[in-house]
Design a protein around this motif. Structure first.
Motif, PDB file in Angstrom:
ATOM      1  N   GLY A  88       2.923   5.402   5.604  1.00 49.95           N
ATOM      2  CA  GLY A  88       2.477   4.029   5.855  1.00 49.95           C
ATOM      3  C   GLY A  88       2.441   3.805   7.355  1.00 49.95           C
ATOM      4  N   ALA A  89       1.313   3.378   7.902  1.00 51.63           N
ATOM      5  CA  ALA A  89       1.189   3.197   9.347  1.00 51.63           C
ATOM      6  C   ALA A  89       0.335   1.967   9.639  1.00 51.63           C
ATOM      7  CB  ALA A  89       0.575   4.429  10.004  1.00 51.63           C
ATOM      8  N   GLU A  90       0.755   1.182  10.618  1.00 52.67           N
ATOM      9  CA  GLU A  90       0.027  -0.039  10.923  1.00 52.67           C
ATOM     10  C   GLU A  90       0.239  -0.460  12.373  1.00 52.67           C
ATOM     11  OE1 GLU A  90      -2.653  -1.461   9.406  1.00 52.67           O
ATOM     12  OE2 GLU A  90      -1.476  -2.086   7.668  1.00 52.67           O
ATOM     13  N   THR A  91      -0.807  -1.027  12.968  1.00 51.49           N
ATOM     14  CA  THR A  91      -0.704  -1.647  14.294  1.00 51.49           C
ATOM     15  C   THR A  91      -1.229  -3.075  14.187  1.00 51.49           C
ATOM     16  OG1 THR A  91      -2.837  -0.643  14.889  1.00 51.49           O
ATOM     17  CG2 THR A  91      -0.844   0.476  15.658  1.00 51.49           C
ATOM     18  N   LEU A  92      -0.411  -3.922  13.589  1.00 52.66           N
ATOM     19  CA  LEU A  92      -0.827  -5.306  13.373  1.00 52.66           C
ATOM     20  C   LEU A  92      -0.969  -6.077  14.677  1.00 52.66           C
ATOM     21  CD1 LEU A  92       1.267  -6.319  10.225  1.00 52.66           C
ATOM     22  CD2 LEU A  92      -1.101  -5.557  10.337  1.00 52.66           C
ATOM     23  N   PHE A 120       4.298 -10.443  12.992  1.00 54.38           N
ATOM     24  CA  PHE A 120       3.772  -9.103  12.762  1.00 54.38           C
ATOM     25  C   PHE A 120       4.112  -8.103  13.864  1.00 54.38           C
ATOM     26  CE2 PHE A 120       0.898 -12.042  10.464  1.00 54.38           C
ATOM     27  CZ  PHE A 120       1.272 -11.649   9.180  1.00 54.38           C
ATOM     28  N   SER A 121       4.129  -6.824  13.466  1.00 53.81           N
ATOM     29  CA  SER A 121       4.560  -5.754  14.364  1.00 53.81           C
ATOM     30  C   SER A 121       3.881  -4.449  13.992  1.00 53.81           C
ATOM     31  CB  SER A 121       6.084  -5.600  14.293  1.00 53.81           C
ATOM     32  OG  SER A 121       6.484  -5.215  12.980  1.00 53.81           O
ATOM     33  N   ASP A 122       4.276  -3.384  14.676  1.00 52.55           N
ATOM     34  CA  ASP A 122       3.694  -2.055  14.469  1.00 52.55           C
ATOM     35  C   ASP A 122       4.782  -1.065  14.057  1.00 52.55           C
ATOM     36  OD1 ASP A 122       1.509  -3.375  15.580  1.00 52.55           O
ATOM     37  OD2 ASP A 122       1.788  -2.469  17.560  1.00 52.55           O
ATOM     38  N   GLY A 123       4.373   0.012  13.394  1.00 51.81           N
ATOM     39  CA  GLY A 123       5.330   1.049  13.032  1.00 51.81           C
ATOM     40  C   GLY A 123       4.754   1.994  12.001  1.00 51.81           C
ATOM     41  N   GLY A 143       0.790  -1.231   0.000  1.00 55.56           N
ATOM     42  CA  GLY A 143       0.000   0.000   0.000  1.00 55.56           C
ATOM     43  C   GLY A 143       0.814   1.267   0.000  1.00 55.56           C
ATOM     44  N   TRP A 144       1.873   1.322   0.838  1.00 55.15           N
ATOM     45  CA  TRP A 144       2.661   2.561   0.873  1.00 55.15           C
ATOM     46  C   TRP A 144       3.330   2.828  -0.465  1.00 55.15           C
ATOM     47  CZ3 TRP A 144       7.896   3.341   0.078  1.00 55.15           C
ATOM     48  CH2 TRP A 144       8.332   4.675   0.261  1.00 55.15           C
ATOM     49  N   LEU A 145       3.883   1.788  -1.071  1.00 53.19           N
ATOM     50  CA  LEU A 145       4.554   1.983  -2.361  1.00 53.19           C
ATOM     51  C   LEU A 145       3.552   2.382  -3.435  1.00 53.19           C
ATOM     52  CD1 LEU A 145       7.311   1.930  -3.667  1.00 53.19           C
ATOM     53  CD2 LEU A 145       6.986  -0.497  -4.185  1.00 53.19           C
ATOM     54  N   GLU A 146       2.342   1.824  -3.376  1.00 53.63           N
ATOM     55  CA  GLU A 146       1.318   2.209  -4.350  1.00 53.63           C
ATOM     56  C   GLU A 146       0.876   3.658  -4.122  1.00 53.63           C
ATOM     57  OE1 GLU A 146      -0.585   1.210  -7.832  1.00 53.63           O
ATOM     58  OE2 GLU A 146       0.910   0.094  -6.680  1.00 53.63           O
ATOM     59  N   ALA A 147       0.821   4.084  -2.869  1.00 54.93           N
ATOM     60  CA  ALA A 147       0.495   5.485  -2.583  1.00 54.93           C
ATOM     61  C   ALA A 147       1.567   6.407  -3.146  1.00 54.93           C
ATOM     62  CB  ALA A 147       0.363   5.685  -1.069  1.00 54.93           C
ATOM     63  N   LEU A 148       2.828   5.978  -3.066  1.00 56.25           N
ATOM     64  CA  LEU A 148       3.917   6.765  -3.657  1.00 56.25           C
ATOM     65  C   LEU A 148       3.757   6.853  -5.172  1.00 56.25           C
ATOM     66  CD1 LEU A 148       6.554   8.196  -2.670  1.00 56.25           C
ATOM     67  CD2 LEU A 148       7.777   6.109  -3.331  1.00 56.25           C
ATOM     68  N   ILE A 149       3.325   5.749  -5.774  1.00 54.23           N
ATOM     69  CA  ILE A 149       3.084   5.737  -7.219  1.00 54.23           C
ATOM     70  C   ILE A 149       1.939   6.698  -7.576  1.00 54.23           C
ATOM     71  CG2 ILE A 149       2.193   4.285  -9.098  1.00 54.23           C
ATOM     72  CD1 ILE A 149       3.788   1.943  -7.773  1.00 54.23           C
ATOM     73  N   SER A 166       4.012  -4.488   7.842  1.00 51.73           N
ATOM     74  CA  SER A 166       3.193  -4.290   6.650  1.00 51.73           C
ATOM     75  C   SER A 166       3.606  -3.035   5.869  1.00 51.73           C
ATOM     76  CB  SER A 166       1.714  -4.243   7.030  1.00 51.73           C
ATOM     77  OG  SER A 166       0.890  -4.167   5.884  1.00 51.73           O
ATOM     78  N   VAL A 167       2.686  -2.095   5.700  1.00 51.57           N
ATOM     79  CA  VAL A 167       2.947  -0.911   4.877  1.00 51.57           C
ATOM     80  C   VAL A 167       4.074  -0.031   5.423  1.00 51.57           C
ATOM     81  CG1 VAL A 167       0.600  -0.778   3.990  1.00 51.57           C
ATOM     82  CG2 VAL A 167       1.178   0.393   6.111  1.00 51.57           C
ATOM     83  N   ALA A 168       4.436  -0.226   6.679  1.00 51.51           N
ATOM     84  CA  ALA A 168       5.463   0.631   7.289  1.00 51.51           C
ATOM     85  C   ALA A 168       6.877   0.131   7.030  1.00 51.51           C
ATOM     86  CB  ALA A 168       5.235   0.743   8.796  1.00 51.51           C
TER      87      ALA A 168
END
Length: 356
Positions: free
Chosen positions: A162-166, A180-183, A138-144, A311-313
């Protein structure tokens, strides 16, 4: 002609460290609800040998994805020294929105992007804030997408987060939860006169017909006296691994072809930090496409060992750590060409070629 150039980066790495040994008292189950008999210590050793993960980061109980994204955004904007009111777009990639601790309930209204915009104190209504849900890529697609806004003349300055709290959506009875993790991470993308630096090319694919079910949400594995309405992040790890090996290197090669470049022109390959073993195999498979020998591991920076899969982060955090000189023996200088690539739920794949 206009080029899209990264002018600043930022990230937020949560300060709660969760080590593998913290799971020694956990009981894991199969999807059929059967207890896994393997001793936790042995299981954790096997897990680390395959994934490379020794520890991961979780958000504090008072933090949600929007708070993490806000901190990364503030760091990038401070680094750039710009007025947030001058942003044309604020795009936030995530998959679950804000999830309060112990709730397992997703909130996306208002959007995470609107919450971050409010947190930054941006009053300008022409700063368009929206979310993008595209799996781990998702983050890379948002950059695109931001690149398209800039190249078309629609925007001059975009903040991509990109932000996530998995940790809030994983099943504690599922071994895969250890991944999984957060960041959060962020970059500022700005318009610049066409030159040697900036985004050179990209390529994206969605393989939904056969593979949409490889990652999704499902019930917890532990037997319950009453059926719970909660749903947790689930994946078919083996098939996902095979899918990635088969498709990701070709997407990277297509992006390089669009840029008119060979793999030999690339200084760094930044892959989504999903699994150490898989990333090594992806790099080796990419080298095979070009009939090269075995790759130098220094070409592919790795953070999953201490940050886990956020994930996205993962990609914007990795890029920020390199740009700030915070990864040992990893740096980027003017003229370096890098490839960023990701694969995740959808199943989606993307790759982007960037020159500093």
């Amino acid at each position: 002609m206009i080029q899209s150039v990264i002018t600043a980066t930022g990230s937020y790495i949560p300060d709660t460290v969760v080590k593998n040994q913290d799971f020694l008292g956990a009981q894991f189950f199969t999807p059929l609800g059967e207890a896994i008999a393997t001793e936790p210590a042995v299981l954790l050793q096997q897990f680390e040998a395959i994934t490379g993960i020794a520890e991961r980061r979780y958000a504090r109980p008072d933090q949600q994805a929007s708070e993490l994204g806000l901190l990364a955004a503030e760091q990038a904007l401070t680094s750039a020294g710009i007025d947030p009111e001058t942003l044309d777009y604020l795009i936030v990639a995530h998959n679950f929105g804000d999830v309060a601790v112990e709730s397992n309930r997703v909130t996306m209204v208002p959007s995470v992007a609107s919450r971050i915009k409010a947190g930054l104190g941006i009053c300008n209504p022409n700063c368009v804030a929206y979310d993008l849900v595209f799996g781990c890529p998702g983050w890379l697609e948002a950059l695109i997408q931001a690149n398209y806004y800039i190249r078309s003349g629609e925007a001059r300055r975009c903040l991509v987060i990109g932000a996530e709290t998995l940790s809030r959506v994983i099943d504690p009875a599922d071994r895969d939860s250890l991944l999984f993790s957060d960041g959060s991470g962020a970059v500022l993308l700005e318009a610049a006169p066409a030159g040697s630096a900036g985004i050179l090319a990209h390529h994206t694919q969605t393989h939904a017909y056969e593979y949409a079910g490889l990652l999704g949400m499902g019930p917890g594995y532990a037997p319950q006296p009453v059926v719970s309405p909660d749903r947790f992040l689930k994946m078919n790890g083996r098939k996902l691994y095979e899918f990635a090996l088969h498709h990701v290197p070709a997407v990277i090669q297509t992006a390089l072809n669009k840029a008119g470049l060979e793999l030999a022109n690339v200084s760094k390959v930044l892959l989504h930090q999903a699994n150490h073993k898989m990333n090594v195999a992806l790099l080796e498979r990419l080298f095979q496409l070009y009939d090269y020998g075995r790759p130098d591991r220094a070409l592919m920076p790795i953070t999953i060992g201490w940050l886990g899969n956020s994930s996205v982060a993962t990609l914007p955090t990795l890029l920020d750590l390199i740009c700030r000189g915070q990864l040992t023996n990893q740096r980027l200088v003017a003229g370096d060409t890098i490839v960023l690539a990701s694969v995740g739920a959808g199943m989606n794949i993307n790759a982007l070629v960037y020159r500093f």
